[in-house]
Design an enzyme around this catalytic site. Structure first.
Site, PDB file in Angstrom:
ATOM      1  CG  HIS A   1      -1.675  -1.230   1.440  1.00 29.37           C
ATOM      2  ND1 HIS A   1      -1.092  -2.382   1.927  1.00 29.37           N
ATOM      3  CD2 HIS A   1      -2.967  -1.528   1.194  1.00 29.37           C
ATOM      4  CE1 HIS A   1      -2.005  -3.341   1.970  1.00 29.37           C
ATOM      5  NE2 HIS A   1      -3.144  -2.849   1.537  1.00 29.37           N
TER       6      HIS A   1
ATOM      7  CE  LYS B   1      -5.431  -4.627  -0.545  1.00 31.38           C
ATOM      8  NZ  LYS B   1      -5.637  -4.431   0.900  1.00 31.38           N
TER       9      LYS B   1
END
Length: 252
Positions: A143, A170
């Protein structure tokens, strides 16, 4: 591309799956929020353990996990401690982070763990192997709440996760412009078409990036995050609206 099946949910086929995050601070709130979430239309429950106050007490953490498992036995449970450096609520040492994830794996209560790519290569590889030995899937994540790197770097990170045997790579990035959203979508498409042999999850955050949370089936993201009450990241929309849009795009 192979799919990933957790309980009866097939990730990587059909419309993107909806993940919701539960962010309760104590066992009482875990229980009350779980009961409220149970009435909501979603596919995967993410427990954001970094919001849980009594983190040093592993028994307390696992008691909360047991409540979630018993309240929603049919829902895949994703155990996530989001580190402060990647936008989470609490800082934690690498050793404590790995120990917490191993305790979750050992508990038999969780179906998936979230493992941050930049935890350390050796620790990541060992934890993936440990999870897989216990039939727990790994969502490997990265992230950046400040910027969106070039497409080549996005793809390189996703490919590194794949090389570390993540079940689902992800990445979530903050756009500084609309063109950053296009960069994320183009990288997702290139990854999905040229390199991915498993489902991936990508998103561009904030209001600017909302389209990326809706268009996963077009560009190659297998899941998206929706909000039940409070959003766990900027740009999340309500699960009901999300399901409506995903269904429209799927049936078009």
């Amino acid at each position: 591309m192979k799919t990933v099946t957790v309980k009866d949910l097939v990730i990587g086929a059909g419309a993107p799956k909806i993940i919701v995050s539960l962010m309760a601070k104590d066992i009482a709130r875990v229980k009350s929020e779980a009961l409220a979430y149970r009435e909501t239309d979603f596919d995967i429950l993410e427990w954001r353990v970094d919001h849980f106050a009594d983190l040093s007490n592993v028994e307390s953490v696992m008691a909360a996990a047991k409540i979630l498992r018993e309240t929603m036995p049919e829902k895949p449970l994703l155990f996530t401690f989001r580190s402060a450096k990647e936008g989470g609520e609490q800082a934690i040492s690498t050793e404590a982070y790995i120990a917490l994830n191993r305790a979750a794996i050992d508990s038999g209560l969780v179906d998936m763990i979230d493992l941050e790519l930049f935890t350390g290569d050796d620790q990541v590889k060992e934890t993936v192997a440990y999870a897989h030995a216990h039939d727990v899937k790994v969502v490997m994540s990265n992230h950046d709440f400040h910027k969106t790197p070039e497409a080549e770097e996005i793809i390189a990170r996703l490919r590194k996760m794949q090389s570390f045997d993540a079940d689902i790579p992800k990445i979530a990035l903050m756009p500084q412009s609309t063109s950053d959203v296009l960069t994320l979508l183009a990288a997702t498409l290139e990854m999905q078409e040229q390199y991915a042999d498993r489902p991936i999850i990508t998103m561009s955050m904030a209001k600017t990036g909302v389209i990326s949370r809706l268009a996963g089936e077009v560009f190659g993201s297998a899941a998206t995050f929706g909000a039940v009450k409070k959003a766990s990241a900027p740009g999340q929309i309500s699960v009901n609206d999300l399901r409506t849009v995903l269904t429209i795009l799927h049936q078009a």
